[in-house]
Design a protein around this motif. Structure first.
Motif, PDB file in Angstrom:
ATOM      1  N   MET A   1       0.824  -1.202   0.000  1.00 43.82           N
ATOM      2  CA  MET A   1       0.000   0.000   0.000  1.00 43.82           C
ATOM      3  C   MET A   1       0.857   1.252   0.000  1.00 43.82           C
ATOM      4  O   MET A   1       0.551   2.225  -0.704  1.00 43.82           O
ATOM      5  CB  MET A   1      -0.927  -0.013   1.223  1.00 43.82           C
ATOM      6  CG  MET A   1      -1.978  -1.109   1.198  1.00 43.82           C
ATOM      7  SD  MET A   1      -2.999  -1.131   2.693  1.00 43.82           S
ATOM      8  CE  MET A   1      -3.745   0.483   2.612  1.00 43.82           C
ATOM      9  N   GLN A   2       1.944   1.246   0.747  1.00 41.10           N
ATOM     10  CA  GLN A   2       2.827   2.406   0.753  1.00 41.10           C
ATOM     11  C   GLN A   2       3.495   2.593  -0.600  1.00 41.10           C
ATOM     12  O   GLN A   2       3.619   3.728  -1.090  1.00 41.10           O
ATOM     13  CB  GLN A   2       3.875   2.236   1.851  1.00 41.10           C
ATOM     14  CG  GLN A   2       3.305   2.304   3.270  1.00 41.10           C
ATOM     15  CD  GLN A   2       4.353   2.033   4.332  1.00 41.10           C
ATOM     16  OE1 GLN A   2       5.496   1.648   4.008  1.00 41.10           O
ATOM     17  NE2 GLN A   2       4.000   2.230   5.595  1.00 41.10           N
ATOM     18  N   GLN A   3       3.920   1.500  -1.219  1.00 42.48           N
ATOM     19  CA  GLN A   3       4.525   1.604  -2.544  1.00 42.48           C
ATOM     20  C   GLN A   3       3.522   2.122  -3.574  1.00 42.48           C
ATOM     21  O   GLN A   3       3.873   2.921  -4.451  1.00 42.48           O
ATOM     22  CB  GLN A   3       5.071   0.244  -2.961  1.00 42.48           C
ATOM     23  CG  GLN A   3       6.278  -0.226  -2.166  1.00 42.48           C
ATOM     24  CD  GLN A   3       6.718  -1.621  -2.559  1.00 42.48           C
ATOM     25  OE1 GLN A   3       6.112  -2.252  -3.430  1.00 42.48           O
ATOM     26  NE2 GLN A   3       7.778  -2.117  -1.907  1.00 42.48           N
ATOM     27  N   ARG A   4       2.278   1.652  -3.436  1.00 39.10           N
ATOM     28  CA  ARG A   4       1.254   2.122  -4.366  1.00 39.10           C
ATOM     29  C   ARG A   4       0.995   3.621  -4.180  1.00 39.10           C
ATOM     30  O   ARG A   4       0.811   4.361  -5.160  1.00 39.10           O
ATOM     31  CB  ARG A   4      -0.033   1.327  -4.179  1.00 39.10           C
ATOM     32  CG  ARG A   4      -1.082   1.601  -5.243  1.00 39.10           C
ATOM     33  CD  ARG A   4      -2.333   0.766  -5.026  1.00 39.10           C
ATOM     34  NE  ARG A   4      -2.046  -0.663  -5.123  1.00 39.10           N
ATOM     35  CZ  ARG A   4      -2.072  -1.505  -4.106  1.00 39.10           C
ATOM     36  NH1 ARG A   4      -2.369  -1.062  -2.882  1.00 39.10           N
ATOM     37  NH2 ARG A   4      -1.799  -2.787  -4.275  1.00 39.10           N
ATOM     38  N   ALA A   5       0.948   4.079  -2.951  1.00 37.71           N
ATOM     39  CA  ALA A   5       0.746   5.504  -2.691  1.00 37.71           C
ATOM     40  C   ALA A   5       1.908   6.333  -3.226  1.00 37.71           C
ATOM     41  O   ALA A   5       1.710   7.411  -3.814  1.00 37.71           O
ATOM     42  CB  ALA A   5       0.566   5.731  -1.191  1.00 37.71           C
ATOM     43  N   ILE A   6       3.134   5.832  -3.043  1.00 38.19           N
ATOM     44  CA  ILE A   6       4.304   6.548  -3.573  1.00 38.19           C
ATOM     45  C   ILE A   6       4.257   6.587  -5.101  1.00 38.19           C
ATOM     46  O   ILE A   6       4.562   7.621  -5.722  1.00 38.19           O
ATOM     47  CB  ILE A   6       5.595   5.877  -3.068  1.00 38.19           C
ATOM     48  CG1 ILE A   6       5.715   6.040  -1.544  1.00 38.19           C
ATOM     49  CG2 ILE A   6       6.821   6.480  -3.748  1.00 38.19           C
ATOM     50  CD1 ILE A   6       6.883   5.269  -0.955  1.00 38.19           C
TER      51      ILE A   6
END
Length: 411
Positions: free
Chosen positions: A42-47
């Motif tokens: 999820m963090q990678q997707r947000a970045i």
């Protein structure tokens, strides 16, 4: 020896699988690792989304220029479709109803439907299409569009398309038509659809799902009509967005912005086709996950019709209150020789004799009451009243007024 120590330590066991108290610890650790991986994804997707947004803002002008160039290169030609020998324009709504239902059944993206219709029209602009193959071309266009830009797990199979066509075509016919469409279009599939321009127009404003669904509903209505086949997708997207905001009473974009530079004539053309949409489209956009926009359009059109009827109604003439019937003027509409309705004279049943007005026996004015004399009326009369013939003197007076004096007989 080691085996014997193990046996003595744990005791005899009748089963090959032994539950240990440490298994719960291993399961908890595995669950924690999976949770950490999910959070990391999820963090990678947000970045990635943030980086894509920054990149899009930087290259937005170049992307828009390329999209406008490609839409000019991939527009169908209406005049070429007009000279088709078998397929006619009245067949188009039936095929589009089928494609809309198939698109909704496979839960494809909105841009897939617009791309499929564009591939269909471009193929019909270059090849002669027989009536019996018209639906086959539509299925091939939908299959190509789904493979090009949709999710891979939602791409329809040939067997599913064959079932939707009631086994009218063989499996090989779908494959051959798909290849023939790609060969005809020189494998140029990329076409900036209305949905692509709409997402670009809505990128600078807060997300409003009702406005987006209303715009898509109006844009899909435009697919059914010939006059919008050769209209640029960018013009249709901006015009449909302006009309959707007008229906929903939302603020319009500034005319200086790209999204606010809509075509007024296209907006009027789209508004004229809102009255009789396809029943398939109306049913599709009446669902709650599409904001029930078809019902909203119907209510808007009903309000506009009521306003138009009130504006077209003639004004109500003013009512003139007449105090007394005798004060109404008599208008002779028939002339001196036409028929006349006998009118009541001003003095009722009064008779003029020798220039003297004979008053009626019963006064008609409401100010007179039986047995009373109003104070405003004088008790003396300018002319004598009609004599009563029961007295000899009155008989003599009456004969005098009648012009023949007769000496009363003596009794």
């Amino acid at each position: 020896m080691a085996y014997q120590q193990t046996q003595s330590r744990y005791g005899p066991c009748d089963s090959y699988f032994v539950e240990s108290q440490d298994d719960g610890i291993y399961a908890a650790r595995a669950e924690a690792r999976e949770r950490a991986r999910a959070i990391a994804r999820m963090q990678q997707r947000a970045i990635a989304e943030d980086l894509s947004r920054l990149t899009a803002d930087e290259y937005q002008d170049d992307v828009l220029a390329h999209m406008e160039y490609m839409e000019n290169q991939t527009l169908p030609d209406v005049n070429s479709i007009d000279i088709q020998t078998e397929i006619q324009w009245f067949m188009r709504p039936y095929l589009l109803d089928f494609l809309v239902e198939a698109h909704a059944a496979f839960q494809l993206l909105p841009e897939t439907l617009f791309l499929a219709v564009n591939l269909l029209d471009r193929y019909c602009s270059r090849r002669v299409v027989y009536k019996r193959h018209y639906q086959l071309v539509g299925c091939a266009a939908l299959l190509i569009a789904a493979k090009y830009g949709d999710k891979k797990d939602r791409v329809p199979t040939v067997r599913e398309l064959k079932s939707m066509c009631c086994s009218l075509y063989d499996d090989e016919m779908f494959t051959q038509m798909e290849w023939h469409v790609l060969q005809t279009l020189n494998w140029i599939i990329g076409h900036p659809t209305i949905d692509s321009f709409l997402q670009m127009a809505l990128s600078d404003v807060p997300y409003d799902p009702e406005v987006e669904h209303m715009t898509l509903y109006i844009a899909e209505i435009a697919l059914f009509h010939k006059e919008f086949v050769s209209t640029k997708p960018s013009v249709l997207a901006k015009s449909a967005l302006a009309l959707a905001r007008c229906i929903l009473s939302r603020n319009q974009h500034s005319t200086s912005d790209w999204a606010g530079a809509y075509d007024a004539q296209t907006v009027m053309g789209l508004s004229n086709h809102l009255y009789q949409p396809s029943q398939v489209l109306s049913r599709k956009y009446s669902s709650m996950h599409l904001s029930n926009v078809s019902t909203t359009v119907d209510e808007f059109l009903q309000r506009q019709a009521q306003i138009a009827r009130r504006a077209a109604a003639p004004p109500t003439p003013p009512v003139t209150v007449v105090a007394d019937e005798r004060s109404k003027p008599f208008v002779d509409t028939y002339g001196p020789h036409g028929p006349h309705t006998p009118q009541k004279s001003q003095y009722g049943a009064a008779v003029v004799q020798h220039g003297c007005l004979t008053p009626p026996i019963t006064p008609e004015n409401e100010q007179f009451a039986y047995g009373t004399v109003p104070k405003s009326q004088p008790t003396s009369h300018a002319y004598p009243t009609t004599p009563t013939p029961d007295h000899p003197a009155n008989v003599q007076q009456a004969q005098y007024y009648n012009g023949a004096y007769v000496q009363p007989q003596q009794y």
